[in-house]
Design an enzyme around this catalytic site. Structure first.
Site, mmCIF file in Angstrom:
data_model
loop_
_atom_site.group_PDB
_atom_site.id
_atom_site.type_symbol
_atom_site.label_atom_id
_atom_site.label_comp_id
_atom_site.label_asym_id
_atom_site.label_seq_id
_atom_site.Cartn_x
_atom_site.Cartn_y
_atom_site.Cartn_z
ATOM 1 N N CYS A 114 -2.683 8.159 -8.408
ATOM 2 C CA CYS A 114 -4.117 8.116 -7.546
ATOM 3 C C CYS A 114 -4.980 9.231 -8.015
ATOM 4 O O CYS A 114 -4.469 10.353 -7.733
ATOM 5 C CB CYS A 114 -3.693 8.140 -6.115
ATOM 6 S SG CYS A 114 -4.845 8.057 -5.086
ATOM 7 N N LYS A 116 4.283 4.162 -11.858
ATOM 8 C CA LYS A 116 2.974 3.741 -11.959
ATOM 9 C C LYS A 116 2.218 4.747 -12.770
ATOM 10 O O LYS A 116 1.993 5.818 -12.058
ATOM 11 C CB LYS A 116 2.346 3.240 -10.725
ATOM 12 C CG LYS A 116 1.013 2.635 -10.763
ATOM 13 C CD LYS A 116 0.381 2.084 -9.588
ATOM 14 C CE LYS A 116 -0.898 1.609 -9.656
ATOM 15 N NZ LYS A 116 -1.267 0.851 -8.501
ATOM 16 N N LYS A 167 0.774 -1.011 -0.033
ATOM 17 C CA LYS A 167 -0.026 0.049 0.081
ATOM 18 C C LYS A 167 1.052 1.241 -0.029
ATOM 19 O O LYS A 167 1.817 1.115 0.582
ATOM 20 C CB LYS A 167 -0.901 -0.106 1.446
ATOM 21 C CG LYS A 167 -1.901 1.110 1.547
ATOM 22 C CD LYS A 167 -3.118 0.917 0.617
ATOM 23 C CE LYS A 167 -3.947 2.155 0.703
ATOM 24 N NZ LYS A 167 -4.929 2.541 -0.339
HETATM 25 C C1 LIG Z 1 -9.636 0.356 -2.702
HETATM 26 C C2 LIG Z 1 -8.491 0.325 -3.619
HETATM 27 C C3 LIG Z 1 -7.333 0.959 -2.961
HETATM 28 C C4 LIG Z 1 -6.011 1.428 -3.814
HETATM 29 N N1 LIG Z 1 -5.040 1.897 -3.273
HETATM 30 C C5 LIG Z 1 -3.818 2.242 -3.984
HETATM 31 C C6 LIG Z 1 -2.789 2.608 -3.266
HETATM 32 O O1 LIG Z 1 -2.520 2.817 -2.105
HETATM 33 N N2 LIG Z 1 -1.749 2.979 -4.244
HETATM 34 C C7 LIG Z 1 -1.551 2.708 -5.773
HETATM 35 O O2 LIG Z 1 -0.800 2.924 -6.523
HETATM 36 N N3 LIG Z 1 -2.843 2.131 -6.123
HETATM 37 C C8 LIG Z 1 -3.951 1.778 -5.347
HETATM 38 N N4 LIG Z 1 -4.935 1.265 -5.839
HETATM 39 C C9 LIG Z 1 -5.012 1.003 -7.357
HETATM 40 C C10 LIG Z 1 -4.790 -0.586 -7.726
HETATM 41 O O3 LIG Z 1 -3.257 -0.662 -7.367
HETATM 42 C C11 LIG Z 1 -4.808 -0.781 -9.076
HETATM 43 O O4 LIG Z 1 -3.864 0.115 -10.009
HETATM 44 C C12 LIG Z 1 -6.176 -0.608 -9.761
HETATM 45 O O5 LIG Z 1 -7.203 -0.953 -8.621
HETATM 46 C C13 LIG Z 1 -6.527 -1.272 -11.014
HETATM 47 O O6 LIG Z 1 -6.371 -2.872 -10.719
HETATM 48 P P1 LIG Z 1 -7.557 -3.680 -10.365
HETATM 49 O O7 LIG Z 1 -8.864 -3.711 -11.381
HETATM 50 O O8 LIG Z 1 -7.092 -5.150 -10.266
HETATM 51 O O9 LIG Z 1 -8.057 -3.366 -8.978
HETATM 52 C C14 LIG Z 1 -6.214 1.196 -5.220
HETATM 53 C C15 LIG Z 1 -7.455 0.265 -5.564
HETATM 54 C C16 LIG Z 1 -8.472 0.020 -4.906
HETATM 55 C C17 LIG Z 1 -9.518 -0.583 -5.451
#
Ligand SMILES: Cc1cc2nc3c(=O)[nH]c(=O)nc-3n(C[C@H](O)[C@H](O)[C@H](O)COP(=O)(O)O)c2cc1C
Length: 406
Positions: free
Chosen positions: A142, A180, A49
């Site tokens: 983000c 990222k 995270k």
């Molecule tokens: C609840 C939640 C919290 C997230 N927190 C972070 C974070 O702290 N840092 C980050 O780089 N990406 C964060 N993400 C983004 C994910 O790492 C990822 O890039 C994004 O959700 C797309 O992938 P997925 O469809 O597999 O979820 C978060 C995503 C979700 C759903």
């Protein structure tokens, strides 16, 4: 794990992975406990995270998630307005060191974010490198909360700022540097190029897509409703995969930099698709939140079986295989045209959906005659709508004889 699992070994730049599956930064990597659990189950790596300076207060709201579900309650799209790690840097330094000792063969990546002052990023990057992180990932993507402070996607939308920040962090760390990227841009390639110019070794994409999940029509409150109000959040889950695939393929076609594909990976097939458009590995968040880290078993088994069935020696052999087939619209064939045909007439339930769709959204080429679907070849324009919506798979698209296009 199946005996064929050596085929799943892959590398992303200088990072060696037992398989191409990593947990991406999010709630599933909010603690050392969760990362250890995932490693025990077989995940090859994890991105923490996002770690922030201790001075940056992280004050989450609740609820902070909203979901778009299909008729079977399965997840289609997910929105979050969650912020970053609430754990102190000392917590993460201790956990990174301990986890690397317990799982030396897994890749542990520290995600970081700080104020626009590059010195704060440099301090975080140095700290996680000293703790033993295998790589550092810069979260410049983000899309909620942080852009209001001039960071997150606000930073990642400007190629120049991404280049400068990456360059600043590159100057202080020797471990692989990952940037990222945000999908909340018109064109991701210039930002990707800037990150590489700044010294990034690997790019990961995509972070979430800015969205508004919906409105509660009883209360007229926006969702997720925090005491009646909401804000634009980050969209993830199955619905975003097509956008992630587009962006990874766009970068792969323009730059030769190792890529990690993110966005809507829910099944092994999704991972195979990301690899086929140029990713060396994938990161997963939402599906693990929804179904648990145990999905890694089906992911590895499925991908390894697919590689064997298709005679790909390993993940590397599949990488980029689909890229030559992606190009401009003008370059697409106008002579190799498809035609809808009735492939399995016995399956037809006479629902009439194809008839209505072709009448109102197509070319009026489909009719029901004595409860049997009939396609008028002379009217069929080959658009494919009827085959997509047929619930029984009765209609398929078949190539016309080469050169007989309309
Ligand atoms: C609840 C939640 C919290 C997230 N927190 C972070 C974070 O702290 N840092 C980050 O780089 N990406 C964060 N993400 C983004 C994910 O790492 C990822 O890039 C994004 O959700 C797309 O992938 P997925 O469809 O597999 O979820 C978060 C995503 C979700 C759903």
């Amino acid at each position: 794990m199946p005996a064929t699992d050596s085929s799943l070994k892959t590398s992303v730049g200088t990072l060696s992975l037992n398989n191409p599956f990593l947990l991406s930064s999010g709630p599933t990597t909010a603690s050392g406990r969760q990362i250890r659990h995932a490693f025990r189950l077989g995940w090859a790596g994890a991105v923490t995270k996002t770690i922030v300076p201790d001075t940056m207060g992280i004050d989450d709201v609740s609820p902070r998630f909203a979901a778009w579900k299909g008729q079977d309650a399965g997840l289609l799209g997910f929105e979050n307005i969650e912020l970053l790690s609430k754990q102190k840097l000392s917590y993460w330094a201790g956990e990174i060191a301990a986890i690397k000792k317990e799982y030396p063969d897994r890749v542990l990546i520290a995600s970081i974010m700080a104020s626009p002052d590059p010195t704060e990023w440099q301090n975080l990057a140095t700290a996680v490198q000293n703790a033993g992180a295998d790589a550092v990932e810069l979260n410049v993507s983000c899309p909620h909360g942080m852009p209001e402070q001039g960071i997150g996607a606000a930073l990642g939308q400007h190629a120049g700022l991404v280049r400068e920040l990456t360059h600043a962090v590159r100057g202080v760390v020797g471990i692989p540097l990952i940037v990222k990227l945000t999908p909340n841009v018109t064109d991701i390639v210039p930002v990707a190029r800037a990150a590489v110019d700044g010294g990034a070794d690997i790019l990961s994409a995509i972070n979430t897509i800015q969205c508004l999940m919906g409105i509660d029509l009883n209360t007229l409150e926006p969702l997720p409703s925090v005491a009646g109000c909401s804000t634009y959040g980050g969209y993830s889950g199955p619905a975003v995969k097509p956008i992630g695939l587009r962006m990874i393929s766009e970068i792969a076609r323009e730059l030769s930099v190792p890529l990690m594909g993110i966005g809507g990976v829910s099944r092994w097939q999704d991972a195979a698709e990301y690899i086929a458009v140029g990713a060396s590995a994938v990161q997963v968040c939402t599906e693990v939140m929804w179904s648990g880290a145990g999905i890694i078993r089906d992911m590895t088994r499925g991908l390894s079986g697919y590689l064997a069935e298709k005679h790909f020696a390993d993940v590397g052999a599949l990488r980029g295989h689909a890229l030559p087939g992606i190009g401009t619209h003008a370059a697409l064939s106008r002579t190799d045209v498809s035609l809808a045909i009735i492939d399995f007439p016995e399956r037809c339930i006479s629902c009439g959906r194809c008839v209505t769709a072709c009448r109102d959204g197509g070319y009026d080429a489909v009719s029901l005659e004595e409860q049997h679907v009939v396609i008028d070849k002379n009217r069929c324009n080959g658009c494919g709508l009827c085959s997509l919506l047929c619930p029984e798979g009765v209609i398929v698209m078949q190539a016309r004889v080469h050169g007989q296009g309309k």
